[in-house]
Design a protein around this motif. Sequence first.
Motif, PDB file in Angstrom:
ATOM      1  N   THR A 386      29.407  35.594  48.532  1.00  0.00           N
ATOM      2  CA  THR A 386      29.876  36.083  49.835  1.00  0.00           C
ATOM      3  C   THR A 386      28.813  36.948  50.493  1.00  0.00           C
ATOM      4  O   THR A 386      28.501  36.799  51.683  1.00  0.00           O
ATOM      5  CB  THR A 386      31.189  36.885  49.657  1.00  0.00           C
ATOM      6  OG1 THR A 386      32.179  36.025  49.088  1.00  0.00           O
ATOM      7  CG2 THR A 386      31.682  37.407  50.990  1.00  0.00           C
ATOM      8  N   ILE A 390      26.563  36.487  54.039  1.00  0.00           N
ATOM      9  CA  ILE A 390      26.707  37.443  55.149  1.00  0.00           C
ATOM     10  C   ILE A 390      25.401  38.165  55.455  1.00  0.00           C
ATOM     11  O   ILE A 390      25.163  38.588  56.590  1.00  0.00           O
ATOM     12  CB  ILE A 390      27.821  38.471  54.817  1.00  0.00           C
ATOM     13  CG1 ILE A 390      29.176  37.766  54.779  1.00  0.00           C
ATOM     14  CG2 ILE A 390      27.868  39.629  55.806  1.00  0.00           C
ATOM     15  CD1 ILE A 390      30.317  38.661  54.340  1.00  0.00           C
ATOM     16  N   ASP A 394      24.791  39.504  59.200  1.00  0.00           N
ATOM     17  CA  ASP A 394      25.352  40.845  59.410  1.00  0.00           C
ATOM     18  C   ASP A 394      24.929  41.753  58.251  1.00  0.00           C
ATOM     19  O   ASP A 394      25.703  42.039  57.330  1.00  0.00           O
ATOM     20  CB  ASP A 394      26.888  40.757  59.483  1.00  0.00           C
ATOM     21  CG  ASP A 394      27.519  42.039  60.015  1.00  0.00           C
ATOM     22  OD1 ASP A 394      26.818  43.075  60.057  1.00  0.00           O
ATOM     23  OD2 ASP A 394      28.719  42.006  60.343  1.00  0.00           O
ATOM     24  N   LYS A 397      27.241  44.701  57.391  1.00  0.00           N
ATOM     25  CA  LYS A 397      28.438  44.289  56.667  1.00  0.00           C
ATOM     26  C   LYS A 397      28.108  44.005  55.205  1.00  0.00           C
ATOM     27  O   LYS A 397      28.874  44.375  54.300  1.00  0.00           O
ATOM     28  CB  LYS A 397      29.028  43.034  57.331  1.00  0.00           C
ATOM     29  CG  LYS A 397      30.296  42.483  56.670  1.00  0.00           C
ATOM     30  CD  LYS A 397      31.450  43.449  56.808  1.00  0.00           C
ATOM     31  CE  LYS A 397      32.727  42.852  56.272  1.00  0.00           C
ATOM     32  NZ  LYS A 397      33.880  43.780  56.349  1.00  0.00           N
ATOM     33  N   LYS A 437      38.489  39.934  51.136  1.00  0.00           N
ATOM     34  CA  LYS A 437      38.761  39.654  52.546  1.00  0.00           C
ATOM     35  C   LYS A 437      37.510  39.146  53.248  1.00  0.00           C
ATOM     36  O   LYS A 437      37.583  38.303  54.158  1.00  0.00           O
ATOM     37  CB  LYS A 437      39.290  40.919  53.236  1.00  0.00           C
ATOM     38  CG  LYS A 437      40.753  41.203  52.924  1.00  0.00           C
ATOM     39  CD  LYS A 437      41.355  42.256  53.836  1.00  0.00           C
ATOM     40  CE  LYS A 437      40.805  43.637  53.532  1.00  0.00           C
ATOM     41  NZ  LYS A 437      41.476  44.673  54.346  1.00  0.00           N
ATOM     42  N   ALA A 438      36.338  39.644  52.843  1.00  0.00           N
ATOM     43  CA  ALA A 438      35.093  39.138  53.425  1.00  0.00           C
ATOM     44  C   ALA A 438      34.877  37.686  53.018  1.00  0.00           C
ATOM     45  O   ALA A 438      34.373  36.875  53.791  1.00  0.00           O
ATOM     46  CB  ALA A 438      33.927  40.000  52.967  1.00  0.00           C
ATOM     47  N   ARG A 439      35.315  37.335  51.829  1.00  0.00           N
ATOM     48  CA  ARG A 439      35.134  35.957  51.359  1.00  0.00           C
ATOM     49  C   ARG A 439      36.085  35.001  52.065  1.00  0.00           C
ATOM     50  O   ARG A 439      35.714  33.886  52.432  1.00  0.00           O
ATOM     51  CB  ARG A 439      35.354  35.900  49.844  1.00  0.00           C
ATOM     52  CG  ARG A 439      35.188  34.505  49.236  1.00  0.00           C
ATOM     53  CD  ARG A 439      35.004  34.576  47.740  1.00  0.00           C
ATOM     54  NE  ARG A 439      36.210  34.923  47.029  1.00  0.00           N
ATOM     55  CZ  ARG A 439      37.024  34.025  46.446  1.00  0.00           C
ATOM     56  NH1 ARG A 439      36.745  32.732  46.541  1.00  0.00           N
ATOM     57  NH2 ARG A 439      38.082  34.422  45.785  1.00  0.00           N
ATOM     58  N   THR A 441      37.685  35.663  54.940  1.00  0.00           N
ATOM     59  CA  THR A 441      37.679  35.968  56.385  1.00  0.00           C
ATOM     60  C   THR A 441      39.109  36.079  56.907  1.00  0.00           C
ATOM     61  O   THR A 441      39.864  36.901  56.414  1.00  0.00           O
ATOM     62  CB  THR A 441      36.865  34.916  57.150  1.00  0.00           C
ATOM     63  OG1 THR A 441      37.447  33.620  56.959  1.00  0.00           O
ATOM     64  CG2 THR A 441      35.413  34.905  56.685  1.00  0.00           C
ATOM     65  N   ASP A 442      39.496  35.235  57.868  1.00  0.00           N
ATOM     66  CA  ASP A 442      40.816  35.374  58.488  1.00  0.00           C
ATOM     67  C   ASP A 442      41.918  34.676  57.697  1.00  0.00           C
ATOM     68  O   ASP A 442      43.058  34.593  58.128  1.00  0.00           O
ATOM     69  CB  ASP A 442      40.791  34.829  59.915  1.00  0.00           C
ATOM     70  CG  ASP A 442      40.345  33.370  59.973  1.00  0.00           C
ATOM     71  OD1 ASP A 442      39.971  32.835  58.910  1.00  0.00           O
ATOM     72  OD2 ASP A 442      40.374  32.787  61.067  1.00  0.00           O
ATOM     73  N   ARG A 443      41.598  34.175  56.509  1.00  0.00           N
ATOM     74  CA  ARG A 443      42.626  33.536  55.684  1.00  0.00           C
ATOM     75  C   ARG A 443      43.403  34.535  54.836  1.00  0.00           C
ATOM     76  O   ARG A 443      44.346  34.169  54.150  1.00  0.00           O
ATOM     77  CB  ARG A 443      41.986  32.508  54.743  1.00  0.00           C
ATOM     78  CG  ARG A 443      41.421  31.267  55.452  1.00  0.00           C
ATOM     79  CD  ARG A 443      40.545  30.466  54.502  1.00  0.00           C
ATOM     80  NE  ARG A 443      41.259  30.126  53.272  1.00  0.00           N
ATOM     81  CZ  ARG A 443      40.639  29.766  52.150  1.00  0.00           C
ATOM     82  NH1 ARG A 443      39.303  29.740  52.101  1.00  0.00           N
ATOM     83  NH2 ARG A 443      41.341  29.461  51.071  1.00  0.00           N
ATOM     84  N   GLU A 445      45.289  38.400  54.708  1.00  0.00           N
ATOM     85  CA  GLU A 445      45.778  39.640  55.309  1.00  0.00           C
ATOM     86  C   GLU A 445      46.430  40.471  54.192  1.00  0.00           C
ATOM     87  O   GLU A 445      47.123  39.927  53.330  1.00  0.00           O
ATOM     88  CB  GLU A 445      46.803  39.326  56.395  1.00  0.00           C
ATOM     89  CG  GLU A 445      47.391  40.557  57.062  1.00  0.00           C
ATOM     90  CD  GLU A 445      48.484  40.198  58.066  1.00  0.00           C
ATOM     91  OE1 GLU A 445      49.212  41.110  58.493  1.00  0.00           O
ATOM     92  OE2 GLU A 445      48.627  38.994  58.387  1.00  0.00           O
ATOM     93  N   GLU A 481      45.193  28.637  55.592  1.00  0.00           N
ATOM     94  CA  GLU A 481      45.255  29.718  56.563  1.00  0.00           C
ATOM     95  C   GLU A 481      46.506  30.561  56.320  1.00  0.00           C
ATOM     96  O   GLU A 481      47.418  30.161  55.606  1.00  0.00           O
ATOM     97  CB  GLU A 481      45.288  29.160  57.987  1.00  0.00           C
ATOM     98  CG  GLU A 481      46.498  28.267  58.269  1.00  0.00           C
ATOM     99  CD  GLU A 481      46.484  27.705  59.681  1.00  0.00           C
ATOM    100  OE1 GLU A 481      45.526  27.965  60.406  1.00  0.00           O
ATOM    101  OE2 GLU A 481      47.450  26.998  60.013  1.00  0.00           O
TER     102      GLU A 481
END
Length: 559
Positions: A386, A390, A394, A397, A437-439, A441-443, A445, A481
């Motif tokens: 990960t 990144i 970034d 990050k 969460k970085a790995r 991403t938006d999948r 919460e 997702e």
Amino acid sequence: MDLILSLLQQMCVYLVLAYMLSKTPIFLPLLNISSRLSHKFSCYVLFSLFCIMGTYFGLHINDAIANTRAIGAVMGGLFGGPIVGFAVGFTGGMHRYSLGGFTDVACAISTTAEGLIGGLLHLYLVKKDKTEQLFNPIIVLAVTFVAETAQMLIIISVAKPFDQAYALVSNIAAPMIIANCVGAALFVSILQDRKTIYEKYSATFSRRALTIAERSVGIWNSGFNSTNAEKIVRIIYEETNVGAVAITDKDKILAFIGLGDDHHKPNTQISSECTIQAMEQNRVMYLDGRETPYQCSLSPSCKLGSVLVIPLRAGKEVIGTIKLYEPKRKLLSNINRSMGEGIAQLLSSQILYNDFQRQQALLSQAEIKLLQAQVNPHFLFNALNTISAIIRRDPNKARELIQHLSHFFRSNLKQNIETVTFKEELAHVNAYLTIEKARFTDRLEVEVNIDDGLLEKSLPSFTLQPLVENAIKHGISNKLEGGKIRIISQRNSLGYQIVVEDNAGNFIPPQPGHEGLGMEIVDKRLTNHFGPTAALQTHCHKDHFTRMSFLIPYEKIGQ
């Protein structure tokens, strides 16, 4: 007057026998009033013999026998109860009946009645919870007076001819009442003295043993070694007042205090034959220096003259000895000999328990290491991939993720301890989730909602992270997702339910001997710490959620 003197002489024979028997184990059952059959049988046999002996030693007067038989009958009832008293009196009465004479029937009846009178008083005092009064000489004198008076009345009423019976009672009543009452009172005084000595002996033994137990608690926690042995030896030396005390392992002296400490030095190799023999044969050795010769193997001028050697055991294995010494011309007292064996059992139990505790601690550490070993390689591989992805787009990050990764592994290193606060455990989980969460991403919460009152409470280290890792590995990673993990606390009637839930619902129960070992370890550590109500529970609703939870009972969080 001559009859009184003769009966008092007969009574003295009783008392001499009673005194001699009081020094033997035969009298021990009498010292504690008991309803056990063995106690009652002992009372029956002993006092029946006293009854019969009183008749044989009696004086023949006008075809009758003046005697001290009443002592045995009354005592049998007092210490054995109504049934034993009746049986003793009946036995003594039948023996008297077999000898004949014009008072044979009257004596058989009266002796039985005397035993029953003693038994009824026993029953009354036991019901009133006043059994100590059975050893009161005044009470015994009074009941014997009543019993003897009853005997005289029975002889007058039953024996024929009446004139001869009346004349007999006139001659023997006062001497027999005096002799039997005084004899019974003195008899019970002997028992009372024996009972007092026995209780003092027991109290002394118990007090010293409890003091040693209290002072020695926890000393062996850091192991069976010279430092701890010296502390134990000093305690025993101070509490027993023997000449010297030593503790050895299987090869050398660990500690020695007392006479002879100038040559009985710690770390000196064991050369005493009796010590080696005690360990090899796993038995107590006592060399009193008289019947069993004792000579110090380290110095011919040693002042010690006797030794008690008791093996120390860890389970069935002999790991050393404890040795109690006395100087020459002084033998070890029975109380110190008995206490020495008790102390050895106590120390052996403490050593075994502390060895068990150390093994448990090592097992706990191994379990924590196993949990860490399960997660670390897999997690580290994913985390590095990960960060690698990144770092170009970034760098800031990536730098933040590296810090979280560092925090996670630093926390792992610290979590060799048994427990941490809830706050520390959440920080550890947060470092893990930040990277995950970085790995994803938006999948992915994450929702965390833990009652503030729990944050400073302790729980087994490395508890939440395996549950979260399990939710991601077997749940969120399979969703394309909308993955969500909730870490929440829910208050109920028993305590706080701690829940780790994912919204995938893909839980598959592990097969025995395969995956799921991590969850088994977490479950075991939770129940060991919080009790069986804290057992890990898993609920799965296919394609909706998988919920893993455990309970922290109120009594474990100070509420």
